[in-house]
Structure formats: structure tokens, C-alpha cells
Write an enzyme that holds these catalytic residues in place. Structure first.
Site, mmCIF file in Angstrom:
data_model
loop_
_atom_site.group_PDB
_atom_site.id
_atom_site.type_symbol
_atom_site.label_atom_id
_atom_site.label_comp_id
_atom_site.label_asym_id
_atom_site.label_seq_id
_atom_site.Cartn_x
_atom_site.Cartn_y
_atom_site.Cartn_z
ATOM 1 N N ASP A 199 -22.263 -2.449 -21.181
ATOM 2 C CA ASP A 199 -20.826 -2.247 -20.944
ATOM 3 C C ASP A 199 -20.174 -3.600 -20.673
ATOM 4 O OD1 ASP A 199 -20.894 0.468 -21.168
ATOM 5 O OD2 ASP A 199 -20.156 0.892 -19.157
ATOM 6 N N GLU A 291 -23.416 8.735 -23.109
ATOM 7 C CA GLU A 291 -24.396 8.751 -22.006
ATOM 8 C C GLU A 291 -25.188 10.069 -21.998
ATOM 9 O OE1 GLU A 291 -23.679 6.774 -17.956
ATOM 10 O OE2 GLU A 291 -23.317 8.903 -17.542
HETATM 11 C C1 UD2 Z 1 -19.938 5.366 -18.325
HETATM 12 C C2 UD2 Z 1 -20.993 4.434 -18.893
HETATM 13 C C3 UD2 Z 1 -20.594 4.029 -20.308
HETATM 14 C C4 UD2 Z 1 -20.428 5.239 -21.199
HETATM 15 C C5 UD2 Z 1 -19.411 6.197 -20.552
HETATM 16 C C6 UD2 Z 1 -19.335 7.506 -21.293
HETATM 17 C C7 UD2 Z 1 -22.022 3.043 -17.147
HETATM 18 C C8 UD2 Z 1 -21.802 1.939 -16.200
HETATM 19 N N1 UD2 Z 1 -21.026 3.261 -18.028
HETATM 20 O O1 UD2 Z 1 -18.817 4.495 -18.066
HETATM 21 O O2 UD2 Z 1 -21.557 3.177 -20.878
HETATM 22 O O3 UD2 Z 1 -21.659 5.857 -21.402
HETATM 23 O O4 UD2 Z 1 -19.747 6.481 -19.179
HETATM 24 O O5 UD2 Z 1 -18.404 8.349 -20.680
HETATM 25 O O6 UD2 Z 1 -23.066 3.634 -17.172
HETATM 26 N N2 UD2 Z 1 -14.418 0.457 -24.076
HETATM 27 C C9 UD2 Z 1 -13.488 -0.406 -24.637
HETATM 28 N N3 UD2 Z 1 -12.169 -0.070 -24.602
HETATM 29 C C10 UD2 Z 1 -11.716 1.087 -24.044
HETATM 30 C C11 UD2 Z 1 -12.655 1.957 -23.479
HETATM 31 C C12 UD2 Z 1 -13.990 1.614 -23.498
HETATM 32 O O7 UD2 Z 1 -13.819 -1.467 -25.149
HETATM 33 O O8 UD2 Z 1 -10.484 1.321 -24.038
HETATM 34 C C13 UD2 Z 1 -15.863 0.114 -24.151
HETATM 35 C C14 UD2 Z 1 -16.245 -0.964 -23.132
HETATM 36 O O9 UD2 Z 1 -17.286 -1.729 -23.664
HETATM 37 C C15 UD2 Z 1 -16.736 -0.162 -21.955
HETATM 38 C C16 UD2 Z 1 -17.434 0.995 -22.662
HETATM 39 O O10 UD2 Z 1 -16.650 1.259 -23.834
HETATM 40 O O11 UD2 Z 1 -17.597 -0.927 -21.136
HETATM 41 C C17 UD2 Z 1 -17.574 2.274 -21.853
HETATM 42 O O12 UD2 Z 1 -16.326 2.702 -21.358
HETATM 43 P P1 UD2 Z 1 -16.047 2.820 -19.796
HETATM 44 O O13 UD2 Z 1 -16.667 1.675 -19.101
HETATM 45 O O14 UD2 Z 1 -14.603 3.028 -19.567
HETATM 46 O O15 UD2 Z 1 -16.856 4.138 -19.466
HETATM 47 P P2 UD2 Z 1 -17.294 4.683 -17.994
HETATM 48 O O16 UD2 Z 1 -16.787 3.785 -16.921
HETATM 49 O O17 UD2 Z 1 -16.926 6.113 -17.936
#
Ligand code: UD2
Length: 342
Positions: A199, A291
């Protein structure tokens, strides 16, 4: 008559030689890394056979089968190591991998407002991520002009690939599987040895290096490492390809960091992408997107190495007695502000 000293000298030299050999193998075997004791690998099956080497004469703490971390489990029930602070010797493990001339690929995605996380990610990776090794960062972004100007170390490079903008953050996070599957299909095969998919809204705080290498590597999620499996947030709807029933599951793995050999990560990302597509055709989206599919994959394709939550912690200010070192950590973000469709 002159005395003949030759037999005496011969016996003396023989005794000194035998003493030296015996001393070396008995007394020094505890301290030298090319001896039968190292890592339990015997002289009959030297490191070389396993692709492992270390420097002759390198001094490090003796390996022990009796003393080690007692507060955490260091091996899975399928005998894969679980990596925690205190379970490996950085000097020893670095010296083993230094001689293998390996290159590590790292994928990161920064679309929309997530480009703001790039600077901290890359700068901190240069300080802590596989320091002293060849690293190729593969960055996928819809705004190449927003990529910060970072000074990379020797033998470390950034490759930027422009991708189309996407309207839904769920499509961005799940879309990574397809893009990584394509990248690992051909381009990387002869270029790198291992790959980690991370991420971008994260930052490194301490060493994250060769101790993490393995054929198939998952990171135990920082929120659920002490939960019973029926409380894991696996996909629970049987209609989804990511479905896992409450009585199954080993760990809950984080979507934000996984890796392994190019071949294994290709298989993983290709499978997860196919499963996501089958769900999409049935208008189902798994509860935690990629995930959820990653967790399903790891249930039936067990990681050969599991990384403790030190390797992806939830908040730099959150403390836990079991986490002695925070190596890599999510950055706090206002999801409503940073995601395109919230
Ligand atoms: C979790 C997971 C993530 C993913 C997601 C699915 C962890 C720490 N993170 O994080 O890997 O499996 O759940 O729901 O385990 N991104 C962009 N632009 C955007 C949105 C996302 O570039 O507008 C990319 C970016 O690399 C980011 C990744 O997608 O790190 C995952 O998105 P997130 O971090 O918002 O997801 P999150 O916090 O729900």
C-alpha cells in the site's frame, strides 16, 4: 654417530596438525558460520545446496534451540516461519543474501489523491527497505507529473507506469491484482527475483529486509492477530468466491503487503483477479475487496513465510507488548476526503 631427528620432527608436525584440526572443529564450531551448527544445516548438506551462503569467519551470536521469543509463536502449524523482532540475526541473514545478487521489485499504486503519500513512502523506503540491495520500484499512477523527485540509492530505481484514472476506490484497490498479474507475467521474470506489493499510504520506520523473503509471503493483519477466526472479517457470503466459513482460516492477512517469488506472486494475483471477475459478473463485491480474495487464496495456498504485524502496523502511536519494533505502518487518512467516491 650423529642422532637422526627426522622421525621426531615428523611425529611433532603430525601432532601439531592433528591438534589444530581438532581444536578448529571442536572449539570454534560454536562461533564460525560455516560449521555443522549453523541453522541446523549439516556439513553433508552445505548452505550452497540450498542457495544459502555466509561469510567464513563472520561472528554472530550462537544459534539456540532453547532460547528465543517465548511470548509469540514463531512458526505456523504448517512449519512456515513467522518473523518477529528477535527471531533472526540481521548481520547473519544479510551476509547470506548479499552474495546472491538478488533484485527485489516493489509495486505501489498512487491514483487520485493518493499521490500525496508517495514522498514519505519512497523516502522512508530508501532508509529502511532492503537497504544495500537492488530494489526496483514499480509505480502505477494516473498522474506521472505528481511523482516527487527523490534521490535513490545506488542500484535502486523507480519505474513509472501511467494508468487510466478510476472513479471508484474499490476498483483501484482491486485493480491492482490484474496489473500485478500482467507485470509478473513477462516483464519481470528475467529482471528480478522477488516482489513485494505494498500500500502507498504507509511509511517505513525500521528495517524491512531479506528476513522477509520467501516463495509466498503474507503479513498478519495488525487488527486481528489476537482474534478468534470466527471474528475475522473474511467474506462470509457463500455466493462470493472469497467465501470462508467461520470454522476455517489460519490468520487474517493484510491486503496492504504481500509478496514472494515472481512466479508465486503471478499465480496469486492472477487467481485473485479471476475470482474478483467471477464475483463482478454476479454483481458481488467481496467485503474487503482484494483483501478478502487474498485471504481466500492464502487459506488454500499457505504462505511459506508469515510476517508479524511489525511488517504492517496500524498506527504509529498504537502500542502493543508483542510489537517490539514497528517497521512499516499505515498513515492516518481521512477516507472521505482522500477517496474519489466517498
Ligand atoms: C485495506 C488494505 C488494502 C486493501 C483494502 C481493500 C491494509 C493496510 N490495506 O486498506 O491493501 O486490501 O483494505 O479494502 O491492509 N489507492 C489509490 N487511490 C485511491 C484509493 C486507493 O491509489 O483513491 C491505492 C493505494 O495504493 C492504497 C491502496 O489502493 O494504498 C488501498 O487503498 P486504501 O489504503 O484506501 O485501502 P484500506 O485503507 O481500506
Amino acid at each position: 654417530m650423529r642422532p637422526n631427528f627426522f622421525p621426531l620432527v615428523f611425529v611433532g608436525v603430525l601432532l601439531i596438525g592433528l591438534f589444530y584440526l581438532g581444536f578448529n572443529s571442536i572449539w570454534l564450531s560454536d562461533f564460525r558460520c560455516n560449521t555443522p551448527q549453523t541453522n541446523g544445516i549439516t556439513k553433508e548438506k552445505p548452505h550452497k545446496d540450498l542457495g544459502l551462503h555466509s561469510l567464513p569467519g563472520l561472528l554472530y551470536k550462537q544459534s539456540s534451540v532453547l532460547n528465543g521469543r517465548a511470548d509469540v509463536v514463531c512458526v505456523t502449524p504448517w512449519l512456515a516461519p513467522i518473523v518477529w523482532e528477535g527471531t533472526f540475526d540481521p548481520t547473519l541473514i544479510d551476509s547470506i543474501y548479499k552474495q546472491q545478487n538478488i533484485t527485489i521489485a516493489t509495486t505501489i499504486f498512487a491514483l487520485g489523491k493518493y499521490t500525496r503519500f508517495l514522498k514519505d513512502f519512497l523516502e522512508s523506503a530508501e532508509q529502511h527497505f532492503f537497504v544495500g540491495f537492488q530494489v526496483h520500484y514499480y509505480l502505477f499512477t494516473d498522474q506521472p507529473e505528481a511523482v516527487p523527485d527523490i534521490k535513490f540509492g545506488e542500484e535502486r530505481q523507480l519505474k513509472v507506469q501511467t494508468v487510466p484514472k478510476m472513479d471508484r476506490w474499490q476498483d483501484i484497490t482491486m485493480g491492482r491484482m490484474e496489473m500485478i498479474a500482467k507485470l509478473t507475467e513477462s516483464e519481470l521474470v528475467n529482471e528480478v527475483d522477488y516482489i513485494f506489493c505494498l500500500d502507498v499510504d504507509t511509511k517505513f520506520y525500521a528495517r524491512w529486509s531479506v528476513e522477509a523473503l520467501g516463495s509466498l509471503v503474507g503479513v498478519i493483519h495488525p487488527w486481528f492477530f489476537n482474534y478468534p477466526r470466527d471474528q475475522f472479517t473474511y467474506e462470509r457470503r457463500p455466493e462470493s468466491q472469497a467465501f470462508i466459513p467461520p470454522e476455517e482460516g489460519d490468520f487474517y492477512y493484510a491486503g496492504g503487503a504481500f509478496g514472494g517469488s515472481i512466479q508465486e506472486v503471478h499465480k496469486l494475483t492472477k487467481t485473485c483477479n479471476e475470482q474478483q471477475k467471477i464475483d463482478a459478473a454476479k454483481s458481488i463485491e467481496a467485503i474487503w475487496h482484494d483483501e478478502s480474495h487474498l485471504n481466500k487464496y492464502f487459506l488454500y495456498n499457505k504462505p511459506t513465510k508469515a510476517l508479524s504485524p511489525e511488517y504492517l502496523w496500524r498506527n504509529i502511536n498504537a502500542h502493543s507488548d508483542t510489537i517490539k519494533t514497528i517497521r512499516f505502518c499505515s498513515v492516518e487518512k481521512d477516507v472521505a476526503e482522500v477517496r474519489p467516491n466517498l
